[in-house]
Design a protein around this motif. Structure first.
Motif, short mmCIF file in Angstrom:
data_model
loop_
_atom_site.label_atom_id
_atom_site.label_comp_id
_atom_site.label_asym_id
_atom_site.label_seq_id
_atom_site.Cartn_x
_atom_site.Cartn_y
_atom_site.Cartn_z
N GLU A 205 0.84 -1.20 0.00
CA GLU A 205 0.00 0.00 0.00
C GLU A 205 0.87 1.25 0.00
O GLU A 205 0.53 2.27 -0.62
CB GLU A 205 -0.92 0.00 1.23
N GLY A 206 2.00 1.19 0.69
CA GLY A 206 2.94 2.31 0.65
C GLY A 206 3.53 2.51 -0.73
O GLY A 206 3.70 3.64 -1.19
N ALA A 207 3.85 1.40 -1.40
CA ALA A 207 4.38 1.49 -2.77
C ALA A 207 3.35 2.11 -3.71
O ALA A 207 3.71 2.87 -4.62
CB ALA A 207 4.79 0.10 -3.26
N LYS A 208 2.08 1.83 -3.49
CA LYS A 208 1.02 2.42 -4.31
C LYS A 208 1.00 3.94 -4.17
O LYS A 208 0.75 4.66 -5.15
CB LYS A 208 -0.34 1.84 -3.94
N ILE A 209 1.24 4.41 -2.95
CA ILE A 209 1.25 5.86 -2.74
C ILE A 209 2.37 6.51 -3.54
O ILE A 209 2.20 7.58 -4.13
CB ILE A 209 1.40 6.18 -1.23
N VAL A 210 3.53 5.84 -3.60
CA VAL A 210 4.65 6.38 -4.39
C VAL A 210 4.31 6.36 -5.87
O VAL A 210 4.62 7.31 -6.61
CB VAL A 210 5.94 5.59 -4.12
N ILE A 211 3.65 5.30 -6.32
CA ILE A 211 3.22 5.24 -7.73
C ILE A 211 2.28 6.40 -8.05
O ILE A 211 2.38 7.02 -9.11
CB ILE A 211 2.57 3.88 -8.04
N GLN A 212 1.39 6.71 -7.11
CA GLN A 212 0.50 7.86 -7.31
C GLN A 212 1.30 9.15 -7.43
O GLN A 212 0.95 10.04 -8.21
CB GLN A 212 -0.47 7.97 -6.14
N SER A 213 2.36 9.27 -6.62
CA SER A 213 3.15 10.50 -6.66
C SER A 213 3.81 10.70 -8.02
O SER A 213 4.07 11.84 -8.43
CB SER A 213 4.21 10.50 -5.56
N LEU A 214 4.08 9.60 -8.73
CA LEU A 214 4.70 9.71 -10.05
C LEU A 214 3.80 10.46 -11.03
O LEU A 214 4.29 11.11 -11.96
CB LEU A 214 4.99 8.32 -10.61
N VAL A 215 2.50 10.33 -10.83
CA VAL A 215 1.55 11.02 -11.71
C VAL A 215 1.85 12.52 -11.71
O VAL A 215 1.78 13.19 -12.76
CB VAL A 215 0.10 10.75 -11.27
N HIS A 216 2.21 13.06 -10.54
CA HIS A 216 2.55 14.49 -10.45
C HIS A 216 3.95 14.75 -11.00
O HIS A 216 4.21 15.79 -11.61
CB HIS A 216 2.50 14.95 -8.99
N LEU A 217 4.87 13.81 -10.76
CA LEU A 217 6.27 14.06 -11.05
C LEU A 217 6.65 13.94 -12.52
O LEU A 217 7.49 14.70 -13.02
CB LEU A 217 7.14 13.09 -10.23
#
Length: 367
Positions: A205-217
């Motif tokens: 679930e933590g890895a999913k949050i980082v994947i979401q952050s990529l959308v912004h990055l």
């Protein structure tokens, strides 16, 4: 022997664990392999009784968690240890208690995993009765001790915190070039790294949050890639999630690696988005040991905060995509900050966390 007193004999230690070599045990496996290696260097006779994995030099005991204690007890009768060190689960502790009551030994139990719910009273009483027979109880972090006390309703007399150690490894130029080629990573790519977050629900679930952050990055940094190592049971789910976020071209899943230090030496930023409250994590210490700038999520009472001091040897952030994305952008724009965090992390890893120190701590308890 019908009591705890032992004759003056060389130490024969039996370690009882669910996970051992060539298993999906993650940090537990790494912790034990390194600890046993350093104990054996001290000429300690160590026998490992394990349930999952493969190692012909040690003792594998198949069967369910209800059959395993019986098989382990029978193995202990053959080994005749004067020290038993059980790991995590009640079915690893139970055979040690049985053996101690009948033959006598020094019994140590190490808690390694947390519970996300309050456990039933009958289970808590059962675990309490087993733990009460131990000579020593240890935890791999202060946060884990609080978690076990809260979820099991247990109190411990003189518990010890036994942090894992870290052993840094090099990666050759050939290994680095081969990894880049196989994973199709370009020289100018910005590399983010998460190690071993595919076998645990809270980690995935933590890895999913980082994947979401990529959308912004990736809007500003289309050459940014996130490497996620490990081949655990949540790997298919994470791949599907990356595809759902249309980040599949920016996320690289490597599966299990023979040398996890290869992507560590390549990455620009190491991420540790652990959502649990306890545990430190070997992957985190390994990243510190090679001097990488680290971003870790901060959860109340979390063991990570025992190791990472915010803005000293890493940065602690809230577990949300926006906070992670902002912090990644901050580090990418500030090389001096990255260097300072990495240097402090490397120094702390070498000064405070070593397998030699870990083994010495347990040797004192065993003796």
């Amino acid at each position: 022997y019908l009591n705890d007193k032992q004759p003056d004999l060389p130490l024969r230690v039996a370690i009882i664990t669910k996970y051992w070599k060539n298993s999906s045990g993650g940090g537990i496996k790494t912790y034990l392999i390194n600890m046993v290696d350093h104990l054996e260097k001290q000429n300690i006779d160590v026998r490992v009784l394990f349930n999952q994995g493969f190692d012909t030099s040690q003792i594998k005991l198949s069967g369910s968690r209800f059959l395993f204690p019986i098989m382990a007890f029978c193995a202990l009768r053959r080994i005749r240890p004067n020290v038993i060190h059980s790991q995590s689960d009640w079915h690893c502790l139970l055979p040690g208690v049985m053996y101690k009551l009948i033959y006598g030994c020094n019994l140590i139990h190490t808690f390694r995993t947390e519970s996300d719910t309050k456990l039933p009273l009958i289970y808590s009483l059962f675990v309490s009765a087993l733990v009460g027979r131990c000579n020593h109880v240890t935890f791999v972090s202060q946060g884990l001790q609080y978690n076990v006390q809260e979820s099991c309703g247990l109190q411990f007399k003189d518990p010890m915190i036994t942090y894992p150690g870290v052993a840094s490894m090099d990666a050759s130029a050939e290994e680095l070039a081969d990894f880049r080629f196989k994973q199709k990573i370009k020289e100018n790519d910005i590399i983010l790294l998460i190690q071993g977050f595919t076998s645990n629900k809270l980690k995935s679930e933590g890895a999913k949050i980082v994947i979401q952050s990529l959308v912004h990055l990736v809007r500003k940094n289309p050459n940014m890639v996130l490497i996620i190592t490990g081949g655990g049971i949540y790997l298919p789910e994470l791949k599907e999630y990356a595809n759902h976020c249309t980040m599949n071209s920016n996320v690289i899943f490597t599966g299990d690696l023979a040398n996890p230090f290869v992507p560590l030496h390549l990455c620009d930023i190491f991420l540790f988005p652990w959502l649990g409250k306890s545990g430190v994590g070997n992957a985190l210490l390994e990243a510190m040991s090679v001097g990488k700038p680290i971003i870790a999520t901060s959860v109340n009472g979390q063991g990570v905060a025992e190791v990472i001091t915010d803005n000293k040897n890493g940065i602690l952030v809230e577990p949300d995509p926006e906070s992670i994305a902002r912090t990644i952008e901050l580090l990418l724009s500030n090389k001096d900050l990255c260097a300072m965090l990495g240097e402090n992390a490397k120094k702390d890893a070498h000064d405070m966390y070593s397998w030699e120190k870990c083994a010495e701590t347990f040797l004192e308890l065993y003796s």
